[in-house]
Design a protein around this motif. Structure first.
Motif, short mmCIF file in Angstrom:
data_model
loop_
_atom_site.label_atom_id
_atom_site.label_comp_id
_atom_site.label_asym_id
_atom_site.label_seq_id
_atom_site.Cartn_x
_atom_site.Cartn_y
_atom_site.Cartn_z
N VAL A 150 2.73 -3.09 -13.55
CA VAL A 150 2.64 -4.04 -12.43
C VAL A 150 2.12 -3.27 -11.22
O VAL A 150 2.69 -2.24 -10.85
N TYR A 151 1.04 -3.77 -10.63
CA TYR A 151 0.46 -3.16 -9.44
C TYR A 151 0.52 -4.16 -8.29
O TYR A 151 0.45 -5.38 -8.50
N HIS A 152 0.63 -3.64 -7.07
CA HIS A 152 0.72 -4.49 -5.88
C HIS A 152 -0.46 -4.20 -4.96
O HIS A 152 -0.67 -3.05 -4.56
N TYR A 153 -1.23 -5.25 -4.66
CA TYR A 153 -2.36 -5.04 -3.75
C TYR A 153 -1.87 -4.95 -2.31
O TYR A 153 -0.67 -5.12 -2.03
N ILE A 154 -2.77 -4.63 -1.41
CA ILE A 154 -2.46 -4.43 0.00
C ILE A 154 -3.00 -5.63 0.78
O ILE A 154 -4.11 -6.09 0.52
N GLN A 155 -2.22 -6.11 1.76
CA GLN A 155 -2.63 -7.31 2.49
C GLN A 155 -2.75 -7.04 3.99
O GLN A 155 -3.57 -6.22 4.39
N TYR A 225 -3.82 0.06 -4.26
CA TYR A 225 -2.64 -0.55 -4.87
C TYR A 225 -1.44 0.39 -4.79
O TYR A 225 -1.59 1.62 -4.83
N THR A 226 -0.26 -0.19 -4.69
CA THR A 226 0.96 0.58 -4.89
C THR A 226 1.45 0.34 -6.31
O THR A 226 1.13 -0.68 -6.93
#
Length: 240
Positions: A150-155, A225-226
């Motif tokens: 699971v990767y988290h994009y930056i907003q 991504y985090t």
């Protein structure tokens, strides 16, 4: 429908802004990609839920993804609770993605970290066989499924990424998909109220963030991504 990548956003346009170029690149390589929007963005100052539906459809066509589905959760008020987790688990088990990409871990809009936590928790729970779900017209219980990563994009916030993806050559496609949301972003002729994302500065920032991340790793553009676990490589020579 088995997917390689499932990208999830709290609102229509989150995915395009956060990882649109990455998705376009993977589609060009033959990967099967889908998008899920948690809400219709009905609380947005500009436009309506109906215009967002149309814009999301057009953006998905631009990116070339295989599917796009809206969960119709309540914009601003959905929760990371059992009810919502089970609905996301059903979708994860239906699409069986290898990779899930979702909202930023922290952000200005309260739905973004909520969506991040909701999807992350659902991805874990989806792998537990004692959680039974049935989806659609099928009467058979779904099989457990847990994505490999699971990767988290930056907003909105400039969170420092753990990993970046070289998206050189795909920023035009990303920006085209972003600007498909005509009611949301910069339009000098619009009579709609101004919002934090309707300025030219915001639209420009999408491009210059990608350009700056690219600069830092020696490419033209990159998306950051985090991660939830260490990124493993087979060899140092795999790193660009």
């Amino acid at each position: 429908m088995k997917l390689d990548i499932l990208a999830i956003g709290a609102h229509p346009d989150d995915v395009e802004l956060g990882c649109g170029a990455t998705l376009a690149k993977e589609v060009s390589k033959g990967k099967k990609v889908g998008i899920i929007d948690l809400t219709r963005g009905e609380l947005g100052t500009r436009g309506t839920a109906e215009t967002r539906d149309e814009e999301a459809f057009n953006a998905a066509k631009i990116l070339g993804v295989q599917s796009r589905f809206n969960m119709r959760f309540s914009d601003g008020f959905f929760l990371n609770d059992k009810k919502h987790q089970l609905e996301i688990i059903k979708m994860i088990r239906f699409y069986q993605p290898e990779i899930v990409i979702c909202n930023a871990i922290a952000d200005r809009h309260i739905d973004h970290p909520k969506g991040s936590d909701l999807v992350s928790d659902a991805c874990f729970l989806s792998g537990l066989k004692k959680i039974e779900t049935i989806y659609g017209e099928s009467k058979e219980p779904q099989q457990p499924w847990r994505p490999k990563a699971v990767y988290h994009y930056i907003q909105w916030k400039d969170i420092e990424p753990d990993v970046v993806v070289d998206v050189s050559g795909f920023m035009d496609k990303k920006m085209e998909s972003v600007l498909a949301y005509k009611t949301q972003f910069y339009d000098p002729n619009s009579k709609e109220p101004e919002t934090p994302i309707s300025s030219k500065n915001f639209t420009d920032s999408v491009e210059y963030r990608a350009r700056n991340l690219g600069r830092l790793v020696g490419v033209e553009h990159a998306e950051g991504y985090t991660v939830e676990r260490f990124v493993a490589i087979d060899s140092f020579f795999d790193i660009k």
